[in-house]
Design an enzyme around this catalytic site. Structure first.
Site, PDB file in Angstrom:
ATOM      1  N   ASP A 247       0.874  -1.190   0.000  1.00  0.00           N
ATOM      2  CA  ASP A 247       0.000   0.000   0.000  1.00  0.00           C
ATOM      3  C   ASP A 247       0.900   1.225   0.000  1.00  0.00           C
ATOM      4  O   ASP A 247       2.128   1.121  -0.156  1.00  0.00           O
ATOM      5  CB  ASP A 247      -0.950  -0.029   1.214  1.00  0.00           C
TER       6      ASP A 247
ATOM      7  N   GLU B 135      -9.944   2.236  -5.230  1.00  0.00           N
ATOM      8  CA  GLU B 135      -9.580   3.640  -5.008  1.00  0.00           C
ATOM      9  C   GLU B 135      -8.382   4.092  -5.847  1.00  0.00           C
ATOM     10  O   GLU B 135      -7.486   4.762  -5.343  1.00  0.00           O
ATOM     11  CB  GLU B 135      -9.291   3.859  -3.515  1.00  0.00           C
TER      12      GLU B 135
ATOM     13  N   HIS C 112      -3.027   2.905  -4.601  1.00  0.00           N
ATOM     14  CA  HIS C 112      -2.415   2.499  -3.323  1.00  0.00           C
ATOM     15  C   HIS C 112      -0.957   2.055  -3.500  1.00  0.00           C
ATOM     16  O   HIS C 112      -0.510   1.114  -2.844  1.00  0.00           O
ATOM     17  CB  HIS C 112      -3.246   1.382  -2.668  1.00  0.00           C
TER      18      HIS C 112
HETATM   19  C1  ACM Z   1     -10.853  -0.733   0.559  1.00  0.00           C
HETATM   20  O1  ACM Z   1     -11.336  -0.672   1.690  1.00  0.00           O
HETATM   21  N1  ACM Z   1     -10.258   0.324   0.025  1.00  0.00           N
HETATM   22  C2  ACM Z   1     -10.919  -1.945  -0.219  1.00  0.00           C
END
Ligand code: ACM
Length: 627
Positions: free
Chosen positions: A196, A347, A270
């Site tokens: 991440d 995201e 991410h």
């Molecule tokens: C997430 O909670 N962004 C998968």
């Protein structure tokens, strides 16, 4: 006199047998209690009928040996009196993961079709023993198992928990502890969120900077999302990563616990840690990119969209990015024997793509108008790569946007909607919605527990049904709880957030829907609090707390209170005194006098104080009324 004593003893025995039935989580599919019990002694031989049954027999003997202070002999054969039997013929009522358990005063017989079933039977058997069995030191206890017949099997094949090891790093021993504790509640899937913005945690020999740079960030504490950015010249001292050897060790450890590890490399978003290591992976190639310590790097808007102020998305128009991913997958994918590989997909901010000439040229070439569709292109290329390794692509529900092949599996997190839509399109689905399964959310009052941006009480988690009405069961693999660790720096905090919600979820995922009942669950949950105490495992007691809501009408504020636990009395004050059993007892909604008032409330159960004191100041009472 003697008859009375006998009768008393007899009723105590029956009572305690019934009480034992109150301690199984998840509750078995079918269970009949009988009179009597089997007392385990140092001479109770554990026999097993096939080599593949030995591990479960040994697990039982090993788990008992420390608290009991003796080690049960484990022998091949069927001599017993504790018999482990692998059945030759498959039985529908137990399937692959189920088991049959019979306990009488003569002994114990545990049978299953597969080693996993025996393993789950052992977990049940251990839960039928007194709580002392969970202890790490020799204990004085009556090692008796109540007479019972159990026929059990899981409702879902995917019973998962996710651990995010990027936001905070958890060393190998912690990950093993997490896995070991999952297995005790019959979970079978460990989703490992390995990368991440805040750390890349898996060794890739072709790209050493992923870990020499990407695994380390500056040390910060305080609420995630508002921490100080890395300062010029500041050393990155917090972090860590798993070597490929350590990954193998954990995968093997998980397999011994009948748990499949599903790795996640979160792409294309991410990815700030990867970009800090190799800036050319992004569109702007900013060499000042650092692994983020949890600073305020995104703006979130009311409609759910967001803007990334630092680029954290890989560049889908650069072939070198795909070469990079090919090489990463070549090293990483073979470490995980399970069929699924999770590529994230959540995201992913497209703002930098929209401004990038390379992305614009690619869109033109592909004849696509929306930058969002580049995500579909990117994910499809990942799926092609994974197929070469014989793996199925799994991604968060955003992968449905921009088009994805029907063979991709979808993990629904933004509620159940994405999962339902995916199932309708014929995708395999794992349900892990924020609404029921986000274990990083607050489970208690935000004025007591460190505040997280959303709340999820244990009772709500327990009400989760991963199989919504109208959806074909064959597409729903199961469900999963997700533990993001932005605000979870160590294992005590991990456990606090997991329990009791991960117990509730274990029952959701294993037990038949018809067996689920909250009040009954709470009795068993309390027994598991006692077991966790013996094992030194942390948990939240927020289920006892007053849950307080307010509303205003014509300037008059009304207070409503309840507790998730049945049988709890709530006492409160509005007169600047500390509440106790002598304070007013809450019975129905009441109005507050005009002017600023502070409400204090506390729970009692059977005359004993339980849970946390909740203090709501005037501004907090007002804030709640506005919700
Ligand atoms: C997430 O909670 N962004 C998968």
């Amino acid at each position: 006199m003697r008859t009375r004593t006998l009768l008393l003893l007899l009723s105590l025995t029956i009572l305690s047998a019934a009480a034992f039935a109150q301690q199984l989580i998840p509750i078995p599919a079918e269970m009949q209690m009988q009179n009597g019990s089997y007392r385990i002694t140092a001479a109770s031989v554990v026999s097993y009928n096939a080599p593949a049954a030995q591990a479960a027999a040994k697990e039982f003997s090993d788990r008992l040996s420390i608290p009991a202070g003796f080690t049960l002999p484990v022998q091949s054969g069927s001599g017993g009196p504790v018999r482990f039997i692998l059945l030759e013929k498959k039985e529908k009522r137990i399937g692959n993961e189920g088991y049959l358990l019979t306990v009488s005063s003569d002994g114990i017989t545990l049978s299953a079709y597969a080693p996993a079933g025996l393993y789950y039977g052992v977990q049940t058997l251990l839960q039928l023993l007194p709580a002392e069995v969970e202890g790490n030191t020799p204990a004085t206890a009556e090692w008796s198992v109540p007479a019972v017949t159990i026929v059990d099997k899981p409702r879902f094949g995917w019973r998962g928990l996710m651990l995010d090891v990027s936001r905070h790093f958890f060393p190998v021993e912690d990950v093993k502890t997490f896995i070991r504790q999952m297995a005790r509640y019959k979970y079978n899937t460990f989703h490992w969120h390995l990368t991440d913005d805040n750390g890349w945690r898996i060794e890739v020999k072709a790209y050493p900077r992923l870990t020499s740079v990407g695994a380390w960030r500056v040390e910060r504490s305080g609420a995630f999302g508002s921490r100080l950015d890395p300062q010029p010249g500041e050393a990155a001292t917090y972090g860590g990563f798993y070597t490929q050897e350590q990954i193998k060790e954990i995968v093997q450890y998980a397999a011994q616990h009948h748990i499949t590890v599903v790795p996640e490399i979160d792409l294309p978003g991410h990815s700030m840690a990867a970009i800090a290591a190799y800036p050319w992976l992004s569109t702007k190639k900013d060499t000042n990119t650092r692994v983020n310590p949890g600073s305020d790097f995104a703006d979130w808007f009311a409609n759910g969209t967001f803007k990334m102020n630092i680029e954290n998305t890989l560049n889908p128009s650069d072939e070198r990015v795909y070469e990079f991913l090919e090489k990463v997958f070549a090293e990483v994918v073979p470490l995980f024997p399970g069929p699924y590989f999770h590529v994230g997909g959540d995201e992913a901010y497209k703002g930098y793509w929209a401004q990038d000439p390379g992305c614009q040229a690619l869109m033109k070439k592909l004849n696509i108008r929306h930058v969002e569709d580049l995500q579909g292109y990117f994910i499809t290329r990942l799926e092609t790569m994974l197929k070469k390794h014989g793996k199925k692509l799994l991604g968060w529900d955003e992968i449905l946007e921009g088009g994805v092949s029907p063979t991709a599996a979808v993990m629904s997190w933004r509620g159940m909607k994405g999962g339902i839509e995916a199932a309708e399109k014929g995708h395999e689905v794992v349900m892990s919605p924020t609404t029921f399964a986000y274990l990083d959310y607050n489970q208690g009052d935000q004025t007591v527990d460190p505040p997280v941006y959303a709340s999820l009480r244990a009772k709500k988690t327990y009400s989760f049904d991963p199989l919504p009405e109208g959806v074909e069961a064959k597409y729903i693999l199961g469900g999963q709880g997700n533990l993001w660790t932005e605000n979870i720096p160590h294992m005590r905090a991990v456990q606090y957030m997991l329990y009791p919600r991960a117990w509730a979820l274990a029952e959701v995922l294993w037990s038949p829907k018809e067996r689920k009942e909250w009040n009954g669950f709470t009795v068993r949950m309390e027994e598991h609090f006692r077991r966790a105490d013996k094992a030194g495992i942390n948990y939240s007691t927020a289920v006892f707390d007053p849950v307080i809501r307010t509303r205003t009408n014509n300037g008059v504020m009304t207070v409503e209170m309840e507790s998730e636990m049945p049988g709890v009395d709530i006492y409160y004050t509005i007169d600047e005194t500390m509440p106790d059993e002598g304070s007013p007892r809450y019975s129905s909604p009441f109005t507050l006098p005009p002017g600023p008032v502070t409400l204090r409330a506390v729970s009692y159960r059977n005359g004993v104080r339980a849970g946390n004191l909740i203090i709501l100041k005037p501004e907090e009472l007002q804030k709640r009324a506005g919700r």
